[in-house]
Design an enzyme around this catalytic site. Sequence first.
Site, PDB file in Angstrom:
ATOM      1  CE  LYS A   1      30.165  24.329  13.302  1.00 30.19           C
ATOM      2  NZ  LYS A   1      30.278  23.108  14.124  1.00 30.19           N
TER       3      LYS A   1
ATOM      4  CB  SER B   1      25.095  -1.453   2.377  1.00 27.55           C
ATOM      5  OG  SER B   1      26.119  -0.501   2.530  1.00 27.55           O
TER       6      SER B   1
END
Length: 272
Positions: free
Chosen positions: A137, A85
């Site tokens: 949010k 990765s």
Amino acid sequence: MVWPFPPKYRKQIARIEITGAIASETRKTVLKALKEVEEKKFPALLLRIDSPGGTVGDSQEIYEALKRLQKKVKIVASFGNISASGGVYISMGAQHIVSNPGTITGSIGVILRGNNLERLLDKVGVSFKVIKSGPYKDILSFDRELTQAEEGILQDLIDISYGQFVQTIADARGLDVATVKTFADGRIFSGEQAKELGTVDRLGTEEDARVWAAELAGLDPEKAECNTIEEPKSFINRVLNRGQGRSAFGNTLNWVEFELSTAGQPLWLFRP
């Protein structure tokens, strides 16, 4: 003429080791070491990578620094037990890559994880009152499920990050994006398979990578020594990383710290 640094560095190979999960401290340490390589005018760099990857931004900054350094220094990356990765992404900043045949590599992709403790909190009678400026949010809040709209937002974020990863590999390795996508689906593969896919150049050991770096820099492989650049460790780090390997206790602390500090972040990370 007075050299700012002893001329001996011009006949040595700098060595930087990247181990463990990549996060902000890794970035700071590696960027500082890369600056030292440039300032001391080492002709070559052996970049030893033994990492499952880590945070996206930190991996990108290390990669960009390596790309800039390429203009002055020959860089050969060497894969250890694992380079997956984000470890793969960083290696794209080297001109050449050597992997052990049995190295675990690949895991090209992005992961983002959140924790949903809603049912547990209900059982113990705990709830939260949230006042927010917009509907998203508190996205990935641990006390409720994601909405369908939130899943779409996060998927778009992941897709953009994935696209950046794939494009970087395609550019660095001279491959088509479509070709990279055929194996950039999160799967892991061996170093031998990586060579067949074109993500590494040669199979070999760290010593083989050192010899190659010396040859690229026009140095005598028999005489060119490696100069490992690393920060002095504090007393507590010496205790947690005693001997030649990292203690199990030190490993556990590092992973707990990493998990807590990266919760809710997109990661280029292999999670076995």
